[in-house]
Scaffold this active site. Sequence first.
Site, short mmCIF file in Angstrom:
data_model
loop_
_atom_site.label_atom_id
_atom_site.label_comp_id
_atom_site.label_asym_id
_atom_site.label_seq_id
_atom_site.Cartn_x
_atom_site.Cartn_y
_atom_site.Cartn_z
N GLY A 136 -2.66 -14.82 8.48
CA GLY A 136 -2.12 -14.02 7.37
C GLY A 136 -2.89 -12.74 7.12
N GLY A 142 -6.17 -11.86 3.59
CA GLY A 142 -6.00 -13.31 3.42
C GLY A 142 -5.09 -13.61 2.24
N VAL A 145 -6.89 -2.48 -1.32
CA VAL A 145 -8.12 -2.16 -0.55
C VAL A 145 -9.08 -3.35 -0.66
CG1 VAL A 145 -10.04 -0.56 -0.25
CG2 VAL A 145 -7.85 0.30 -1.10
N ASP A 196 -3.32 1.18 8.84
CA ASP A 196 -3.58 0.42 7.61
C ASP A 196 -4.87 0.91 6.96
OD1 ASP A 196 -3.14 -2.16 5.91
OD2 ASP A 196 -5.23 -2.26 6.59
N LYS A 198 0.81 -1.23 0.00
CA LYS A 198 0.00 0.00 0.00
C LYS A 198 0.84 1.27 0.00
CE LYS A 198 -2.29 -2.86 2.66
NZ LYS A 198 -2.69 -3.49 3.88
N LYS A 215 -5.54 2.97 3.31
CA LYS A 215 -6.57 2.63 2.32
C LYS A 215 -7.44 3.85 2.00
CE LYS A 215 -6.35 -2.17 3.63
NZ LYS A 215 -6.68 -3.14 4.67
N GLU A 227 -0.52 -7.13 9.04
CA GLU A 227 0.70 -6.67 8.38
C GLU A 227 1.92 -7.28 9.08
OE1 GLU A 227 0.63 -4.47 5.54
OE2 GLU A 227 -1.39 -5.27 5.79
N GLU A 241 -5.57 -3.23 -7.07
CA GLU A 241 -6.81 -3.75 -6.46
C GLU A 241 -6.54 -4.40 -5.10
OE1 GLU A 241 -10.24 -3.74 -7.95
OE2 GLU A 241 -10.27 -3.91 -5.78
N1 HSE Z 1 -3.47 -6.09 7.25
C1 HSE Z 1 -4.51 -5.84 6.33
C2 HSE Z 1 -5.85 -6.08 6.99
C3 HSE Z 1 -4.32 -6.73 5.15
O1 HSE Z 1 -5.88 -6.68 8.07
O2 HSE Z 1 -6.87 -5.67 6.45
C4 HSE Z 1 -5.17 -6.38 3.97
O3 HSE Z 1 -4.92 -5.12 3.47
#
Ligand code: HSE
Length: 340
Positions: free
Chosen positions: A208, A319, A154, A222, A127, A226, A211, A151
């Site tokens: 997963g 994910g 976000v 985060d 990002k 976005k 970050e 894409e």
């Molecule tokens: N760390 C971010 C979240 C990953 O948890 O939304 C996806 O952008």
Amino acid sequence: MKIIMIGFGLVGQGLAQILRDKADELRSRQGFTARIVGVVTASKGNLYHADGLDIDGLLRAAESGSFASYPEDNQLRRDLEARQLIKRAEADVLVEVSPTDLQTAQPALDYCRLALKNGLHLVLANKGPVALGYRSLNAAAAESNLQMRYEATVMAGTPTLHVAEDALAGCAISAARGILNGTTNYILTQMEDGLPYADALNQAQALGYAETDPSGDVEGWDAAGKILILANAIFGSALTMNDLQVEGITKISQDDIAAAKANDQRYKLIAEVSADGGSVAPRRLPLNDPLASVGGATNAITFDTDLMGAITLIGAGAGQLETGYALLSDLLAIHRSSAL
Ligand code: HSE
């Protein structure tokens, strides 16, 4: 399509898995074939093979933590750093999937600039370069007739930017509001079911969603990144982090969550953006608010438009395969428009 990748963490591996598992389907249904010719990482090593790397071998080596175990081949190179790879690989697309840095966006931002200079399209899950360097990258891409697609930045592969930029191109969007961070939504959902904060965060990391440095998730940065990406993409407004009000979920206790529940309310980390600015903050929503029912790592966004009223998308926000898919959708868009 010849692809080079910077970064090969969970998301990069997700894309590699999809390219391997869907190779036949993508060839027959979309006329799309892709080879990953080079991968540069901070901790696993570097690999380059002009004919394409073996994806099974690549994934096995990544799982072992080092590319040292990737099978030898006399044309294989392990010595190319990111800049050399970008200049010498003769690739078509740079896929930037290294960890996000929302303070400087570096070194990814420089790699993206170099890639555009060398004629490569850009596809990003990182990002940082989009949130902080959108204008200059977009201008450089347009000047060279190249595409910059993002894409994955976000709501993972939920087609948020595609809808905002392409499907709603004839509408004016006045505002967007939603749940844009999967990690915090997952944590809040688990805490409501009684799991302590630290355990819920551990789970979000293991799955997963978080970050590399999860403080960016839980402190709201985060989602703020976005918001900057949406502000640029939808409103063409060059907001910076300093223009945003940002608060995360770290001050919300299990008692707060229980008190909200007792009042038929639920905490959600809500991100909002319009042409004038944006914010990220935890809000207590009544249970009949549509956003209150969006649980786990699922995200949601509502676009307010002039001709279509409110349009809401609900889908995966994080994910491995969900974000890997977002990268694939961008590669397919490049394939469709440039016959690569
Ligand atoms: N760390 C971010 C979240 C990953 O948890 O939304 C996806 O952008």
